[in-house]
Write a protein that holds these residues in place. Structure first.
Motif, short mmCIF file in Angstrom:
data_model
loop_
_atom_site.label_atom_id
_atom_site.label_comp_id
_atom_site.label_asym_id
_atom_site.label_seq_id
_atom_site.Cartn_x
_atom_site.Cartn_y
_atom_site.Cartn_z
N HIS A 111 0.82 -1.22 0.00
CA HIS A 111 0.00 0.00 0.00
C HIS A 111 0.85 1.27 0.00
O HIS A 111 0.55 2.25 -0.70
N HIS A 115 1.14 4.68 -2.53
CA HIS A 115 1.17 6.11 -2.17
C HIS A 115 2.45 6.77 -2.69
O HIS A 115 2.43 7.85 -3.28
N SER A 136 0.44 9.76 5.75
CA SER A 136 -0.91 9.21 5.63
C SER A 136 -1.53 9.07 7.01
O SER A 136 -0.98 9.56 8.00
N GLY A 137 -2.67 8.41 7.06
CA GLY A 137 -3.34 8.21 8.34
C GLY A 137 -2.59 7.22 9.22
O GLY A 137 -2.63 7.30 10.44
N GLY A 138 -1.87 6.29 8.60
CA GLY A 138 -1.20 5.24 9.37
C GLY A 138 0.31 5.39 9.41
O GLY A 138 0.97 4.72 10.22
N GLY A 163 -1.34 11.98 9.95
CA GLY A 163 -2.79 11.95 9.73
C GLY A 163 -3.54 11.61 11.01
O GLY A 163 -4.62 12.16 11.29
N GLU A 164 -2.94 10.71 11.78
CA GLU A 164 -3.53 10.30 13.05
C GLU A 164 -3.58 11.51 14.00
O GLU A 164 -4.57 11.72 14.71
N ASP A 167 -6.34 13.72 12.92
CA ASP A 167 -7.66 13.15 13.24
C ASP A 167 -7.95 13.20 14.74
O ASP A 167 -9.06 13.53 15.16
N GLY A 180 -8.93 15.48 9.57
CA GLY A 180 -7.83 16.21 8.93
C GLY A 180 -8.30 17.41 8.11
O GLY A 180 -7.91 18.56 8.39
N PRO A 181 -9.14 17.17 7.10
CA PRO A 181 -9.58 18.31 6.28
C PRO A 181 -10.37 19.34 7.09
O PRO A 181 -10.23 20.55 6.86
N SER A 184 -8.13 21.51 9.33
CA SER A 184 -7.36 22.38 8.44
C SER A 184 -8.21 23.59 8.03
O SER A 184 -7.75 24.73 8.05
N GLY A 269 0.42 10.61 0.17
CA GLY A 269 -0.45 10.24 1.29
C GLY A 269 -1.48 11.33 1.58
O GLY A 269 -1.36 12.47 1.13
N ASN A 274 -3.17 18.53 2.28
CA ASN A 274 -3.34 19.69 3.17
C ASN A 274 -2.80 20.99 2.56
O ASN A 274 -1.64 21.05 2.14
N THR A 301 -5.37 10.64 -1.04
CA THR A 301 -5.93 9.61 -0.17
C THR A 301 -6.04 8.30 -0.97
O THR A 301 -5.75 8.27 -2.17
O1 KG4 Z 1 -3.39 8.09 2.79
P1 KG4 Z 1 -4.70 7.98 3.48
O2 KG4 Z 1 -5.94 7.98 2.64
O3 KG4 Z 1 -4.82 6.70 4.36
C1 KG4 Z 1 -3.84 5.89 4.87
O4 KG4 Z 1 -3.22 5.12 4.09
O5 KG4 Z 1 -3.64 6.00 6.10
O6 KG4 Z 1 -4.72 9.19 4.53
C2 KG4 Z 1 -5.82 9.47 5.32
C3 KG4 Z 1 -5.41 10.55 6.29
C4 KG4 Z 1 -6.45 10.84 7.35
O7 KG4 Z 1 -5.79 10.89 8.59
C5 KG4 Z 1 -6.99 12.21 6.95
O8 KG4 Z 1 -7.46 12.98 8.03
C6 KG4 Z 1 -5.78 12.84 6.33
O9 KG4 Z 1 -5.18 11.79 5.59
N1 KG4 Z 1 -6.13 13.95 5.44
C7 KG4 Z 1 -5.81 15.24 5.70
C8 KG4 Z 1 -6.35 16.01 4.64
N2 KG4 Z 1 -6.97 15.16 3.78
C9 KG4 Z 1 -6.83 13.91 4.28
N3 KG4 Z 1 -5.13 15.80 6.72
C10 KG4 Z 1 -4.96 17.12 6.70
N4 KG4 Z 1 -5.47 17.93 5.73
C11 KG4 Z 1 -6.14 17.42 4.69
N5 KG4 Z 1 -6.60 18.23 3.74
#
Ligand code: KG4
Ligand code: ZN
Length: 330
Positions: A111, A115, A136-138, A163-164, A167, A180-181, A184, A269, A274, A301
């Motif tokens: 995965h 990314h 990313s989130g993870g 990302g965590e 969130d 996240g969004p 922001s 990611g 952002n 994402t």
């Molecule tokens: O890459 P992704 O889809 O998932 C993983 O592989 O983890 O990332 C998701 C993460 C979430 O934590 C989400 O809140 C964050 O990306 N995210 C953002 C934004 N868009 C998505 N964080 C900050 N600003 C954004 N605009």
């Protein structure tokens, strides 16, 4: 060569067709965010069931959009991991079942490699070598990338991913998952300098990150407030949080560019979408004279296009990677 990509690692079902001669032919995505929102996070069992429901209609959508027939597919790439076990099993079973029915080979894709290579789907695409910030989130990682499959980890988060942190802090401010969004957007309306949050590991000499303390600092401010937070309070906290996390991410990228002497930085990611991060990185890049590349917003994402692309790149280098032995490991 035409590769079908199947992504199902978390809460997005994504399918796409990538042609090594003509580029991305079509992609289709279903996000489960609305379904998980009422639980405040992803419910793995619900995620798996929804991937089962969505996979076939999305395949039909992709075939229709591309004008191709299933027999035109040369190989099927699916996300092997990391991710939610049940969700991954759905994608892997779907890919292997389809491969068996069409008599086409399959391959598992990491995965994070999806990314990492996703900015190469954009125009202009960065040339190798480059430094990649994967946020990313993870995961949060800084990598040196010399080619497909040639990755050197420079540093990563010691605790929460970026990302965590977004969130979790958003949740503390009463925002829906994934925050996240939303945090922001809230930060855009906040005032700078009201809350000066810590910049964890900003001055450490390595390329590692730590974000759990930042989230705790937000929690402390929220808890200390004697009356319920006003909208303005929340906006100012959001502003302070975003400024702190962006400062750290940008500083580590600049250090990595300096350390390696490379001139191209690639962001990948979800957090790469952002706006504040992009603005700060663009400013640093023009000041320090390096180029910065992002994936298209829709491919920051999770999505199927990045899996189709990563699969196609792997197969271009080594066609023997695809197998008709339809056993799979996730
Ligand atoms: O890459 P992704 O889809 O998932 C993983 O592989 O983890 O990332 C998701 C993460 C979430 O934590 C989400 O809140 C964050 O990306 N995210 C953002 C934004 N868009 C998505 N964080 C900050 N600003 C954004 N605009
Ligand atoms: Zn992801």
């Amino acid at each position: 060569m035409i590769v079908l990509g199947v992504e199902s690692s978390c809460d997005e079902t994504g399918l796409a067709l990538y042609d090594t001669e003509h580029g991305l032919l079509a992609h289709a995505l279903h996000s489960q965010i609305a379904m998980h929102q009422e639980y405040g996070g992803v419910v793995p069992e619900l995620a798996s069931r929804d991937h089962v429901r969505r996979a076939l209609p999305l395949l039909q959508e992709v075939m229709q959009k591309s004008g191709k027939h299933k027999q035109d597919i040369d190989a099927i790439a699916y996300t092997q991991g990391p991710g939610l076990a049940g969700a991954l099993l759905v994608g892997a079973s779907f890919a292997c079942g389809l491969g068996m029915a069409l008599n086409k080979p399959v391959l598992g894709v990491h995965h994070l490699e999806g990314h990492l290579l996703s900015p190469l789907l954009a125009t202009p695409a960065p040339a190798f070598p480059f430094i990649a910030l994967l946020v990313s989130g993870g995961h949060t990682q800084l990598m040196r990338v010399d080619g497909v499959g040639q990755y050197q980890l420079l540093g990563e988060t010691l605790d929460d991913a970026a990302g965590e942190a977004f969130d979790k802090s958003a949740k503390l401010l009463g925002l829906d998952y994934p925050g996240g969004p939303a945090i922001s957007a809230m930060a855009e309306r906040g005032q700078t300098g009201v809350h000066l949050f810590p910049r964890p590991m900003l001055h450490s000499k390595d390329f590692n990150f730590s974000f759990s303390g930042l989230k705790t600092a937000v929690l402390t401010v929220v808890k200390k407030s004697e009356s319920p937070l006003s909208q303005t309070d929340k906006e100012n906290i959001a502003r302070g949080f975003v400024e702190a996390i962006v400062d750290v991410l940008v500083a580590k990228c600049v250090n990595a560019m300096k350390h390696t002497g490379l001139k191209r930085l690639v962001i990948a990611g979800g957090v790469g979408a952002n706006r504040q991060l992009r603005e700060a990185l663009n400013a640093a890049a023009s000041k320090k004279r390096f180029a910065v590349y992002y994936p298209e917003l829709q491919f920051c994402t999770d999505n199927g296009a990045m899996i189709a692309f990563a699969g196609a790149m792997r197969l271009k280098n080594n066609p023997a990677l695809a197998t008709t032995d339809y056993g799979f490991n996730v």
